[in-house]
Design an enzyme around this catalytic site. Sequence first.
Site: not given
Ligand SMILES: NC(=O)c1ccc[n+]([C@@H]2O[C@H](COP(=O)([O-])OP(=O)(O)OC[C@H]3O[C@@H](n4cnc5c(N)ncnc54)[C@H](O)[C@@H]3O)[C@@H](O)[C@H]2O)c1
Length: 319
Positions: A180, A184
Amino acid sequence: MGNFLAGKVVAVTGAGRGIGRAVALACAAAGAKVVVNDYGVSIEGAEPASEVAEAVVKEIEAGNHGAHSASAEGGGGRRVGDAVAVADDISTMAGGQRVVDLALSRYGRIDGVVCVAGILRERMLFNMSEEEWDPVVATHLKGTFTVFRAASAVMRRQGGGTLIGFTSGNHQGSVSQANYSAAKGGIISLVRSAALGLHKYGVTANCVAPVARTRMSANVPMELQEIGEPDDVAALVVYLLSERAKEAKITGQVYTIAGPKIAVWAQPRELRSAYAEGSWTPEKIADFLPGSVGTDPMPLLAQLEAMTAAAARKDRPNA
Ligand SMILES: NC(=O)c1ccc[n+]([C@@H]2O[C@H](COP(=O)([O-])OP(=O)(O)OC[C@H]3O[C@@H](n4cnc5c(N)ncnc54)[C@H](O)[C@@H]3O)[C@@H](O)[C@H]2O)c1
């Protein structure tokens, strides 16, 4: 969100849940037509389901994004939005292309793409398998490339557009998510390359490192003090997609948004250098390097004990 994105067409990947869903709803609330992409998978990337993207389109069409547009209608009125679902896997070239093609066939243009889709497969580096490495890098890094690739070709012809990647504070490194973190870090370099390569075509590219309560953050061992909601992240994305951000000449930047905090990350640069006469040898470097260029202490190394203890306790923010 006012009319920040009136007349614009925006595609959001991973828009069925969490931050992506909040971004899609906020874009619609700000007046954009929205392509809602989500493969509908589990946190680990399994069991695809097309209903996840369709459900968000229904919310937008029903005007349920009104809560995200309080300022638009002078107090949370309903504004029926225009959106279309695509349940493709954006880690494939064809999937990324279809997201952009759908924007063009349905709405005739693409002004912004926001690559939010992501999965997690946590494992210590010495135990990590190819099946844990490849899909994580493919979803995050290649999944940003496939959509940027297709969109940038159109934006170049249009003479403008905005590309937004999603990174993480974990790009600095992590104890048990090397896959990851590597993806990133790659996204930041991809975004900066897009900012440079597309500058002369009027296209901007920026990165968001969010901290927000979702099912994913509930699975990430992290410090609990600074965490916000997906709506905070969505507000930043709407701004970055807008003319206001273009007027402010914002490109090649990485922003963290975590509840009330917003922060910009430094550009990588050489910190300290020194020069020697003649050619280098290992001995010369051993005598010279520690006292001249030295090191740049790694902030996360100082927090390693606390991070390891949190991981062992399975401390997780509530989703
Ligand atoms: N939530 C946090 O605090 C946090 C922190 C750092 C980074 N991020 C990043 O923010 C983004 C969103 O995270 P989140 O927390 O909302 O996650 P989440 O798991 O709630 O949502 C991610 C979505 O991506 C979809 N997905 C996965 N693989 C896919 C693919 N191959 N094609 C299309 N859709 C796909 C999933 O079905 C899901 O609905 C991610 O990139 C994550 O790494 C989140």
